[in-house]
Design an enzyme around this catalytic site. Structure first.
Site, PDB file in Angstrom:
ATOM      1  N   GLU A 183     -16.146   9.739  21.445  1.00 55.67           N
ATOM      2  CA  GLU A 183     -16.727   9.242  22.684  1.00 55.67           C
ATOM      3  C   GLU A 183     -16.302   7.797  22.949  1.00 55.67           C
ATOM      4  O   GLU A 183     -16.217   7.362  24.089  1.00 55.67           O
ATOM      5  CB  GLU A 183     -18.263   9.341  22.631  1.00 55.67           C
ATOM      6  CG  GLU A 183     -18.830  10.709  22.985  1.00 55.67           C
ATOM      7  CD  GLU A 183     -18.539  11.775  21.938  1.00 55.67           C
ATOM      8  OE1 GLU A 183     -18.306  11.424  20.767  1.00 55.67           O
ATOM      9  OE2 GLU A 183     -18.538  12.972  22.296  1.00 55.67           O
ATOM     10  N   THR A 206       4.317   2.954   5.585  1.00 54.84           N
ATOM     11  CA  THR A 206       2.945   2.430   5.617  1.00 54.84           C
ATOM     12  C   THR A 206       2.124   3.321   6.542  1.00 54.84           C
ATOM     13  O   THR A 206       2.635   3.758   7.583  1.00 54.84           O
ATOM     14  CB  THR A 206       2.871   0.977   6.124  1.00 54.84           C
ATOM     15  OG1 THR A 206       1.502   0.672   6.470  1.00 54.84           O
ATOM     16  CG2 THR A 206       3.707   0.714   7.355  1.00 54.84           C
ATOM     17  N   HIS A 225      -9.764   4.763   1.382  1.00 56.17           N
ATOM     18  CA  HIS A 225      -8.470   5.122   0.777  1.00 56.17           C
ATOM     19  C   HIS A 225      -8.160   6.608   0.782  1.00 56.17           C
ATOM     20  O   HIS A 225      -7.031   6.995   0.443  1.00 56.17           O
ATOM     21  CB  HIS A 225      -8.391   4.554  -0.649  1.00 56.17           C
ATOM     22  CG  HIS A 225      -8.192   3.071  -0.648  1.00 56.17           C
ATOM     23  ND1 HIS A 225      -9.222   2.195  -0.427  1.00 56.17           N
ATOM     24  CD2 HIS A 225      -7.080   2.311  -0.799  1.00 56.17           C
ATOM     25  CE1 HIS A 225      -8.766   0.948  -0.465  1.00 56.17           C
ATOM     26  NE2 HIS A 225      -7.468   0.996  -0.691  1.00 56.17           N
ATOM     27  N   SER A 270       2.564  -8.152  -5.394  1.00 56.96           N
ATOM     28  CA  SER A 270       2.892  -9.165  -6.403  1.00 56.96           C
ATOM     29  C   SER A 270       2.687 -10.595  -5.902  1.00 56.96           C
ATOM     30  O   SER A 270       3.325 -11.024  -4.936  1.00 56.96           O
ATOM     31  CB  SER A 270       4.351  -8.978  -6.854  1.00 56.96           C
ATOM     32  OG  SER A 270       4.777 -10.075  -7.611  1.00 56.96           O
ATOM     33  N   ARG A 310     -26.668  12.953  16.087  1.00 59.77           N
ATOM     34  CA  ARG A 310     -26.600  11.561  15.630  1.00 59.77           C
ATOM     35  C   ARG A 310     -25.498  10.759  16.309  1.00 59.77           C
ATOM     36  O   ARG A 310     -24.537  11.321  16.860  1.00 59.77           O
ATOM     37  CB  ARG A 310     -26.348  11.545  14.124  1.00 59.77           C
ATOM     38  CG  ARG A 310     -27.624  11.703  13.348  1.00 59.77           C
ATOM     39  CD  ARG A 310     -27.369  11.755  11.866  1.00 59.77           C
ATOM     40  NE  ARG A 310     -28.639  11.701  11.162  1.00 59.77           N
ATOM     41  CZ  ARG A 310     -28.842  12.160   9.946  1.00 59.77           C
ATOM     42  NH1 ARG A 310     -27.862  12.717   9.278  1.00 59.77           N
ATOM     43  NH2 ARG A 310     -30.016  12.064   9.385  1.00 59.77           N
ATOM     44  N   MET A 313      -8.665   3.080   8.605  1.00 57.23           N
ATOM     45  CA  MET A 313      -7.777   1.987   8.180  1.00 57.23           C
ATOM     46  C   MET A 313      -6.794   1.606   9.288  1.00 57.23           C
ATOM     47  O   MET A 313      -6.826   2.154  10.384  1.00 57.23           O
ATOM     48  CB  MET A 313      -7.020   2.389   6.919  1.00 57.23           C
ATOM     49  CG  MET A 313      -7.803   2.187   5.647  1.00 57.23           C
ATOM     50  SD  MET A 313      -6.733   2.446   4.214  1.00 57.23           S
ATOM     51  CE  MET A 313      -7.781   1.857   2.906  1.00 57.23           C
ATOM     52  N   GLY A 314      -5.887   0.707   8.963  1.00 53.20           N
ATOM     53  CA  GLY A 314      -4.869   0.278   9.921  1.00 53.20           C
ATOM     54  C   GLY A 314      -4.618  -1.216   9.851  1.00 53.20           C
ATOM     55  O   GLY A 314      -3.834  -1.757  10.608  1.00 53.20           O
ATOM     56  N   ARG A 315      -5.325  -1.863   8.958  1.00 49.12           N
ATOM     57  CA  ARG A 315      -5.272  -3.327   8.815  1.00 49.12           C
ATOM     58  C   ARG A 315      -5.525  -3.981  10.173  1.00 49.12           C
ATOM     59  O   ARG A 315      -6.590  -3.748  10.740  1.00 49.12           O
ATOM     60  CB  ARG A 315      -3.928  -3.771   8.231  1.00 49.12           C
ATOM     61  CG  ARG A 315      -4.038  -5.104   7.495  1.00 49.12           C
ATOM     62  CD  ARG A 315      -2.739  -5.492   6.856  1.00 49.12           C
ATOM     63  NE  ARG A 315      -2.491  -4.820   5.624  1.00 49.12           N
ATOM     64  CZ  ARG A 315      -2.963  -5.214   4.439  1.00 49.12           C
ATOM     65  NH1 ARG A 315      -3.693  -6.289   4.355  1.00 49.12           N
ATOM     66  NH2 ARG A 315      -2.685  -4.564   3.354  1.00 49.12           N
ATOM     67  N   ASP A 373       4.926  -4.282   6.285  1.00 51.47           N
ATOM     68  CA  ASP A 373       5.318  -5.634   6.720  1.00 51.47           C
ATOM     69  C   ASP A 373       5.395  -6.646   5.571  1.00 51.47           C
ATOM     70  O   ASP A 373       6.316  -7.459   5.524  1.00 51.47           O
ATOM     71  CB  ASP A 373       4.416  -6.132   7.859  1.00 51.47           C
ATOM     72  CG  ASP A 373       2.954  -6.221   7.463  1.00 51.47           C
ATOM     73  OD1 ASP A 373       2.569  -5.618   6.447  1.00 51.47           O
ATOM     74  OD2 ASP A 373       2.195  -6.906   8.175  1.00 51.47           O
ATOM     75  N   GLY A 374       4.475  -6.573   4.614  1.00 46.21           N
ATOM     76  CA  GLY A 374       4.500  -7.501   3.477  1.00 46.21           C
ATOM     77  C   GLY A 374       5.766  -7.298   2.657  1.00 46.21           C
ATOM     78  O   GLY A 374       6.399  -8.258   2.205  1.00 46.21           O
ATOM     79  N   THR A 375       6.140  -6.040   2.487  1.00 45.14           N
ATOM     80  CA  THR A 375       7.352  -5.692   1.728  1.00 45.14           C
ATOM     81  C   THR A 375       8.589  -6.267   2.416  1.00 45.14           C
ATOM     82  O   THR A 375       9.490  -6.818   1.775  1.00 45.14           O
ATOM     83  CB  THR A 375       7.467  -4.150   1.649  1.00 45.14           C
ATOM     84  OG1 THR A 375       6.273  -3.651   1.061  1.00 45.14           O
ATOM     85  CG2 THR A 375       8.679  -3.711   0.852  1.00 45.14           C
ATOM     86  N   GLY A 414       0.843  -1.202   0.000  1.00 42.47           N
ATOM     87  CA  GLY A 414       0.000   0.000   0.000  1.00 42.47           C
ATOM     88  C   GLY A 414       0.873   1.245   0.000  1.00 42.47           C
ATOM     89  O   GLY A 414       1.810   1.337   0.778  1.00 42.47           O
ATOM     90  N   ASP A 458       2.560  -0.235  11.839  1.00 41.94           N
ATOM     91  CA  ASP A 458       2.592  -1.516  12.551  1.00 41.94           C
ATOM     92  C   ASP A 458       3.938  -2.240  12.447  1.00 41.94           C
ATOM     93  O   ASP A 458       3.976  -3.470  12.453  1.00 41.94           O
ATOM     94  CB  ASP A 458       1.452  -2.423  12.039  1.00 41.94           C
ATOM     95  CG  ASP A 458       1.515  -2.633  10.531  1.00 41.94           C
ATOM     96  OD1 ASP A 458       2.325  -1.970   9.856  1.00 41.94           O
ATOM     97  OD2 ASP A 458       0.751  -3.472  10.020  1.00 41.94           O
TER      98      ASP A 458
HETATM   99  O1  F6P Z   1      -1.472  -1.289   4.602  1.00 47.19           O
HETATM  100  C1  F6P Z   1      -2.067  -0.083   4.203  1.00 47.19           C
HETATM  101  C2  F6P Z   1      -3.544  -0.272   3.969  1.00 47.19           C
HETATM  102  O2  F6P Z   1      -4.086   0.960   3.555  1.00 47.19           O
HETATM  103  C3  F6P Z   1      -4.330  -0.850   5.158  1.00 47.19           C
HETATM  104  O3  F6P Z   1      -4.619   0.129   6.131  1.00 47.19           O
HETATM  105  C4  F6P Z   1      -5.540  -1.402   4.462  1.00 47.19           C
HETATM  106  O4  F6P Z   1      -6.093  -2.450   5.211  1.00 47.19           O
HETATM  107  C5  F6P Z   1      -4.974  -1.925   3.167  1.00 47.19           C
HETATM  108  O5  F6P Z   1      -3.759  -1.216   2.950  1.00 47.19           O
HETATM  109  C6  F6P Z   1      -5.859  -1.748   1.957  1.00 47.19           C
HETATM  110  O6  F6P Z   1      -5.228  -2.337   0.886  1.00 47.19           O
HETATM  111  P1  F6P Z   1      -5.677  -2.183  -0.629  1.00 47.19           P
HETATM  112  O7  F6P Z   1      -5.354  -0.784  -1.070  1.00 47.19           O
HETATM  113  O8  F6P Z   1      -4.889  -3.199  -1.359  1.00 47.19           O
HETATM  114  O9  F6P Z   1      -7.157  -2.409  -0.650  1.00 47.19           O
END
Ligand code: F6P
Length: 322
Positions: free
Chosen positions: A188, A126, A253, A73, A163, A170-172, A103-105, A11, A130
């Protein structure tokens, strides 16, 4: 003269361009050649390379995204794919690869080092924050600010209609973005993968909050939360909290884009330089980070796979201040 290849992978994160710029210009400073790799590990396998110099990285420090493009990839997950990538690097006479990503990289980079003997040096980029070995990753601060600005706007409309809003960030699998934006926006309630895990406790916390009079109620939900995110959570809450005018907003995104903050530009510049400096000093298979404002070098294999802890003091603080 050393030859350094640089790629961005996984990402994208705001500040990756600033890091690429720093890698290219620091390489020139140390007398190294630079080869840019398009589309991350996919480009390594496809041999999608281009020589990079000073002018190729001018005017990019303020730009979001990545001029080198990024990809996830599938082929690189296989040993054969990594062998092709390594051979392509050897054919180009590359001495070291700077991998900017998460982390994947680094998981892929570690395998490339261990199996194929390529020197991979990681730069943490990232929005998720994390990774072990650095207080903050490149892009995290910008994502926080983007989410904060969006949630402030949601607060205005939430107030106007009194409301209950569930806002997913995000944050995986990690709750860093949720925790800090939650505090910054005076949420809250903050729901994280690391805390407030089950629906029973969430309902009880929400009941306590809704007992108090307020103009609106804002719940920040981390996407990696065990309840399965804001949409699923809202349907679970419907039965008990149906009388409240509830809305869900998924920021998505939008949090990944935009011009990097000053903080991310400086961090990226610093870490891009440190990656090249480490290579120049003969280091291999490391990630460069910053801890307590000091540069920290960590073996790349130790930066992922272990859960980086959130600051629970901040989590408690959020409860006191809500
Ligand atoms: O790792 C960055 C991130 O934006 C995460 O927060 C999110 O879960 C993921 O990538 C989304 O990935 P993609 O853009 O492949 O949908």
């Amino acid at each position: 003269m050393k030859k350094i290849a640089v790629l961005t992978s996984g990402g994208d994160a705001p500040g990756m361009n600033a890091a690429v710029r720093a890698v290219v210009r620091s390489s020139q400073y140390f007398g190294c050649e630079v080869l840019g790799v398009n589309f991350g590990y996919r480009g390594l396998i496809e041999g999608d390379f281009k020589p990079m110099g000073h002018l190729d990285v001018s005017g990019i420090i303020q730009r979001g995204g990545t001029i080198l493009k990024s990809a996830r990839s599938e082929k690189f997950r296989e040993k054969e794919g990594r062998a092709i990538a390594a051979q392509n690097l050897r054919n180009e006479g590359v001495d070291a690869l700077v991998a900017i990503g998460g982390d994947g990289t680094f998981r892929g980079g570690t395998l490339l080092s261990q199996e194929q003997g390529i020197n991979v040096v990681g730069v943490p980029g990232t929005i998720d924050n994390d990774l072990i070995g650095t207080d903050e990753t490149i892009g995290y601060d910008t994502a926080l600010n983007t989410a904060m600005e969006a949630i402030d706007k949601i607060r205005d409309t939430a107030d106007a209609h009194e409301r209950l809003f569930l806002v997913e960030v995000m944050g995986r699998d990690a709750g860093f973005i949720a925790l800090e934006t939650g505090i910054a926006c005076g949420a809250e309630l903050i729901i994280l993968p690391e805390a407030l895990k089950n629906i029973k406790d969430i309902k009880q916390s929400l009941r306590d909050i809704l007992k108090e009079k307020s103009r609106s109620t804002l719940v920040v939900v981390s996407e990696g939360d065990e309840t399965g995110g804001a949409i699923k959570l809202s349907s679970e809450l419907e039965e008990d909290f149906g009388k409240y005018d509830m809305r869900v907003c998924i920021l998505g995104h939008v949090q990944r884009g935009g011009s990097p903050t000053a903080h991310d530009r400086v961090l990226a510049s610093r870490l891009g330089y440190e990656a090249v400096h480490a290579i120049h000093n003969g280091m291999s298979e490391v990630m460069v980070g910053v801890i307590s404002n000091e540069v920290k070098i960590t073996p790349i294999a130790e930066t992922f796979g272990i859960i980086k802890k959130i600051n629970f003091e901040l989590y408690e603080l959020a409860k006191i201040l809500r």
